[in-house]
Design a protein around this motif. Sequence first.
Motif, PDB file in Angstrom:
ATOM      1  N   HIS A 162       0.815  -1.211   0.000  1.00 53.62           N
ATOM      2  CA  HIS A 162       0.000   0.000   0.000  1.00 53.62           C
ATOM      3  C   HIS A 162       0.855   1.271   0.000  1.00 53.62           C
ATOM      4  N   TYR A 163       2.037   1.184   0.620  1.00 58.77           N
ATOM      5  CA  TYR A 163       2.866   2.377   0.800  1.00 58.77           C
ATOM      6  C   TYR A 163       3.919   2.580  -0.287  1.00 58.77           C
ATOM      7  N   CYS A 164       4.536   1.490  -0.757  1.00 55.70           N
ATOM      8  CA  CYS A 164       5.714   1.678  -1.609  1.00 55.70           C
ATOM      9  C   CYS A 164       5.673   0.950  -2.948  1.00 55.70           C
ATOM     10  N   GLY A 165       4.726   0.052  -3.151  1.00 55.87           N
ATOM     11  CA  GLY A 165       4.657  -0.653  -4.421  1.00 55.87           C
ATOM     12  C   GLY A 165       5.528  -1.889  -4.509  1.00 55.87           C
ATOM     13  N   ARG A 166       6.298  -2.178  -3.457  1.00 51.75           N
ATOM     14  CA  ARG A 166       7.026  -3.442  -3.442  1.00 51.75           C
ATOM     15  C   ARG A 166       6.046  -4.579  -3.139  1.00 51.75           C
ATOM     16  N   ALA A 175       3.814  -7.104  -1.414  1.00 52.27           N
ATOM     17  CA  ALA A 175       3.174  -7.170  -0.099  1.00 52.27           C
ATOM     18  C   ALA A 175       3.190  -8.609   0.402  1.00 52.27           C
ATOM     19  N   THR A 176       3.551  -8.766   1.667  1.00 51.01           N
ATOM     20  CA  THR A 176       3.572 -10.102   2.277  1.00 51.01           C
ATOM     21  C   THR A 176       2.795 -10.149   3.589  1.00 51.01           C
ATOM     22  N   MET A 177       2.315  -8.994   4.050  1.00 54.15           N
ATOM     23  CA  MET A 177       1.661  -8.910   5.353  1.00 54.15           C
ATOM     24  C   MET A 177       0.375  -8.099   5.259  1.00 54.15           C
ATOM     25  N   ASN A 178      -0.488  -8.292   6.255  1.00 54.26           N
ATOM     26  CA  ASN A 178      -1.752  -7.570   6.334  1.00 54.26           C
ATOM     27  C   ASN A 178      -1.696  -6.612   7.513  1.00 54.26           C
ATOM     28  N   GLN A 179      -1.878  -5.328   7.238  1.00 57.66           N
ATOM     29  CA  GLN A 179      -1.842  -4.332   8.309  1.00 57.66           C
ATOM     30  C   GLN A 179      -3.270  -3.896   8.632  1.00 57.66           C
ATOM     31  N   ARG A 180      -3.674  -4.126   9.887  1.00 57.18           N
ATOM     32  CA  ARG A 180      -5.010  -3.686  10.310  1.00 57.18           C
ATOM     33  C   ARG A 180      -4.971  -2.193  10.574  1.00 57.18           C
ATOM     34  N   ILE A 181      -6.020  -1.507  10.130  1.00 57.13           N
ATOM     35  CA  ILE A 181      -6.086  -0.050  10.235  1.00 57.13           C
ATOM     36  C   ILE A 181      -7.342   0.349  11.004  1.00 57.13           C
ATOM     37  N   HIS A 182      -7.188   1.339  11.878  1.00 57.52           N
ATOM     38  CA  HIS A 182      -8.339   1.932  12.560  1.00 57.52           C
ATOM     39  C   HIS A 182      -8.140   3.445  12.577  1.00 57.52           C
ATOM     40  N   ASN A 183      -9.099   4.164  12.000  1.00 60.64           N
ATOM     41  CA  ASN A 183      -8.993   5.629  11.881  1.00 60.64           C
ATOM     42  C   ASN A 183      -7.687   6.044  11.211  1.00 60.64           C
ATOM     43  N   GLY A 184      -7.283   5.278  10.198  1.00 55.26           N
ATOM     44  CA  GLY A 184      -6.093   5.616   9.425  1.00 55.26           C
ATOM     45  C   GLY A 184      -4.773   5.245  10.066  1.00 55.26           C
ATOM     46  N   LYS A 185      -4.813   4.613  11.239  1.00 55.81           N
ATOM     47  CA  LYS A 185      -3.586   4.261  11.959  1.00 55.81           C
ATOM     48  C   LYS A 185      -3.459   2.746  12.082  1.00 55.81           C
ATOM     49  N   PRO A 186      -2.232   2.212  12.001  1.00 58.52           N
ATOM     50  CA  PRO A 186      -2.029   0.766  12.160  1.00 58.52           C
ATOM     51  C   PRO A 186      -2.397   0.286  13.552  1.00 58.52           C
ATOM     52  N   VAL A 187      -2.947  -0.917  13.622  1.00 61.73           N
ATOM     53  CA  VAL A 187      -3.312  -1.555  14.883  1.00 61.73           C
ATOM     54  C   VAL A 187      -2.533  -2.864  14.975  1.00 61.73           C
ATOM     55  N   TYR A 188      -1.891  -3.087  16.125  1.00 59.42           N
ATOM     56  CA  TYR A 188      -1.058  -4.282  16.272  1.00 59.42           C
ATOM     57  C   TYR A 188      -1.565  -5.240  17.356  1.00 59.42           C
ATOM     58  N   GLU A 189      -2.684  -4.900  18.001  1.00 62.77           N
ATOM     59  CA  GLU A 189      -3.252  -5.763  19.028  1.00 62.77           C
ATOM     60  C   GLU A 189      -4.744  -5.920  18.793  1.00 62.77           C
ATOM     61  N   GLY A 190      -5.283  -7.048  19.263  1.00 63.92           N
ATOM     62  CA  GLY A 190      -6.710  -7.283  19.124  1.00 63.92           C
ATOM     63  C   GLY A 190      -7.010  -8.721  18.761  1.00 63.92           C
ATOM     64  N   GLU A 191      -8.280  -9.009  18.549  1.00 66.39           N
ATOM     65  CA  GLU A 191      -8.713 -10.347  18.174  1.00 66.39           C
ATOM     66  C   GLU A 191      -8.185 -10.705  16.787  1.00 66.39           C
ATOM     67  N   TYR A 204       5.192  -2.705   7.333  1.00 66.97           N
ATOM     68  CA  TYR A 204       4.411  -3.247   8.439  1.00 66.97           C
ATOM     69  C   TYR A 204       4.932  -2.671   9.748  1.00 66.97           C
ATOM     70  N   PHE A 205       6.268  -2.620   9.871  1.00 63.50           N
ATOM     71  CA  PHE A 205       6.897  -2.116  11.104  1.00 63.50           C
ATOM     72  C   PHE A 205       7.128  -0.610  11.078  1.00 63.50           C
ATOM     73  N   HIS A 206       7.219  -0.010   9.879  1.00 65.01           N
ATOM     74  CA  HIS A 206       7.520   1.418   9.751  1.00 65.01           C
ATOM     75  C   HIS A 206       6.538   2.080   8.782  1.00 65.01           C
ATOM     76  N   PRO A 207       5.267   2.149   9.124  1.00 64.24           N
ATOM     77  CA  PRO A 207       4.290   2.675   8.172  1.00 64.24           C
ATOM     78  C   PRO A 207       4.456   4.146   7.844  1.00 64.24           C
ATOM     79  N   ASP A 208       5.162   4.887   8.682  1.00 63.41           N
ATOM     80  CA  ASP A 208       5.322   6.335   8.465  1.00 63.41           C
ATOM     81  C   ASP A 208       6.609   6.694   7.755  1.00 63.41           C
ATOM     82  N   GLN A 209       7.421   5.694   7.424  1.00 65.12           N
ATOM     83  CA  GLN A 209       8.700   5.971   6.772  1.00 65.12           C
ATOM     84  C   GLN A 209       8.646   5.661   5.286  1.00 65.12           C
ATOM     85  N   THR A 210       9.481   6.349   4.536  1.00 64.79           N
ATOM     86  CA  THR A 210       9.613   6.081   3.107  1.00 64.79           C
ATOM     87  C   THR A 210      10.934   5.384   2.855  1.00 64.79           C
ATOM     88  N   ARG A 211      11.034   4.701   1.725  1.00 65.60           N
ATOM     89  CA  ARG A 211      12.301   4.064   1.364  1.00 65.60           C
ATOM     90  C   ARG A 211      12.445   4.056  -0.137  1.00 65.60           C
TER      91      ARG A 211
END
Length: 199
Positions: free
Chosen positions: A152-156, A158-174, A192-199
């Motif tokens: 979603h961020y860089c076009g490389r 994707a291997t992971m699913n990032q849960r989003i709530h109000n536009g922010k990543p969520v790392y805990e929950g059911e 997944y670990f650095h959603p606010d960084q560019t590369r």
Amino acid sequence: MAQLFFEYGTMSSGKTLEILKDAHNYEAQGRKIALLTSGIDNRSGVGTVASRIGLHRNAVPIDHDFDIFAYIKKLNEQEKARGDGAIACVFVDEAQFLERHHVVECAKIVDDLCIPVMTFGLKNDFQNNLFEGTKNLLIFADKIKEIKTICHYCGRKATMNQRIHNGKPVYEGEQVQIGGDESYYPVCRFHYFHPDQTR
């Protein structure tokens, strides 16, 4: 020779589009299919296989007590008795939500009824743990294929699913939270670990 297939990908990788396309191809050749999906996913209604691009069709919902082998065996016998021919392939969407006994039943369809079973689903959840269905499909499947999409961020890739709530990543929950593009992004490991960084 019939085999148990598992095709996996992240959210938005086109898994449902793939299953609908494959099912259509079988039917276009006059072959009978059975289409099933998890009863947990109710985004478009229970028992509906629906793609984000608007394609959808009815399917048989699978719940905890549903015996996939018994259902397909009976359906296959009914189709043959009517003279309509045997079931040529079984398709299962949202396969990550299957339980172990469901996966074993799929393998039994392949081994005892000689009917191929094609399953489609996620590999890992938003915390990068395997789903029960996925874990058992990785064990029992004869063939495993990745359906690829881009981060979603860089076009490389994707291997992971990032849960989003109000536009922010969520790392805990059911583990299970039904949602679509508004709730999940397909992402690469870095983002997944650095959603606010560019590369």
